[in-house]
Design an enzyme around this catalytic site. Structure first.
Site, short mmCIF file in Angstrom:
data_model
loop_
_atom_site.label_atom_id
_atom_site.label_comp_id
_atom_site.label_asym_id
_atom_site.label_seq_id
_atom_site.Cartn_x
_atom_site.Cartn_y
_atom_site.Cartn_z
CB CYS A 94 18.50 23.02 7.21
SG CYS A 94 18.38 24.00 9.03
CG HIS A 195 23.53 23.19 6.88
ND1 HIS A 195 22.82 23.61 5.68
CD2 HIS A 195 22.79 23.61 8.06
CE1 HIS A 195 21.62 24.27 6.34
NE2 HIS A 195 21.61 24.22 7.62
N1 GLN Z 1 14.89 28.96 9.11
C1 GLN Z 1 14.97 27.52 9.48
C2 GLN Z 1 15.22 27.58 11.16
O1 GLN Z 1 15.85 28.17 11.59
C3 GLN Z 1 15.99 26.75 8.77
C4 GLN Z 1 17.30 27.26 9.09
C5 GLN Z 1 18.20 26.63 8.01
O2 GLN Z 1 17.91 26.23 6.88
N2 GLN Z 1 19.40 26.60 8.43
O3 GLN Z 1 14.70 26.45 11.80
#
Ligand code: GLN
Length: 246
Positions: A94, A195
């Site tokens: 992510c 995740h």
């Molecule tokens: N901040 C990034 C997004 O919203 C990654 C989010 C995350 O790592 N869950 O795209």
């Protein structure tokens, strides 16, 4: 691999470890130990230099501001870029995935340079945040079963010509660009939106990293009963959740 012990580096647990992504480090460590492969885990906080002698580097997800801070510090440090130039393996999730690319949109709404070690670029999705279960078929070259995970991101990621999609979604958004792709990889650098932690749900992914690090095609088998049960449960859950939405 380092002569004595496999070096597993977990990057910036203080900034990038949301949604249980630290579990990825635990699973890689455990899968190594189950095969009696000596492993040294190195947790590198964001005020510490990134060691360049690691075999496997893991980076997790993060909220928008920590993501920008992590990108700034990793660019300034340069260690991860040097490690990759020396053939290190990197697995990112992510926010970590977005940071490995050439650019993403930061918490201030501005384009932020990434590390440029994976040919992807992330943009901000103007629609709803991508949240929910993912079920994805892995790129056939990787020889892995379908993957399950949980995504929660606003960014969409476009894959450039020198990277390949890691997987194709059956359920979920993945890269969010509408082309059905999920994650990306090139050689030994991998990125995913999943995740879970994704390695706990899909320990064969951890084994893939270990095989790359050890330069072997197979590893001794371990008992997969618990994992097979979890996998069946998560696939059933993702399928039911998708059916309920449609
Ligand atoms: N901040 C990034 C997004 O919203 C990654 C989010 C995350 O790592 N869950 O795209």
């Amino acid at each position: 691999m380092n002569e004595t012990s496999l070096r597993l580096v977990w990057i910036y647990p203080d900034l990038l470890s949301t949604y249980g992504d630290q579990g990825n480090a635990l699973v890689v460590e455990r899968r190594a130990r189950q095969r009696r492969i000596p492993v040294t885990r190195i947790d590198v906080r964001s005020d510490q230099p990134i060691p360049t002698s690691g075999d496997i580097y893991l980076i997790g997800g993060g909220e928008d501001r920590p993501q920008r801070l992590a990108a700034e510090r990793l660019r300034r440090d340069g260690g991860l870029n040097r490690a990759v130039a020396n053939g290190a393996i990197v697995f990112s999730v992510c926010a970590g995935y977005q940071i490995l690319g050439t650019e993403f949109i930061n918490d201030l709404g501005r384009p932020e340079p990434g590390l440029g070690i994976l040919d992807v670029k992330s943009v901000r999705n103007d629609g709803d945040r991508h949240v929910g279960d993912v079920l994805a078929d892995m790129d056939e070259r990787l020889g892995l079963p379908p993957l399950t995970g949980f995504e929660n991101h606003q960014g969409n990621t476009l894959i450039g010509p020198s990277a390949r999609p890691l997987a194709r979604v059956r359920i979920g958004n993945g890269n969010g660009t509408g082309d059905g792709t999920e994650g990306a990889y090139c050689d030994t650098v991998f990125g995913t939106y999943m995740h879970g932690p994704v390695m706990a749900r899909n320990p064969l992914l951890a084994d893939m990293l270990l095989k790359l690090a050890l330069d072997v095609h197979a590893l001794p088998r371990v008992d997969e009963q618990w994992y097979e049960a979890l996998r069946a449960e998560r696939i059933a859950h993702a399928t039911q959740a998708a059916a309920a939405r449609s």
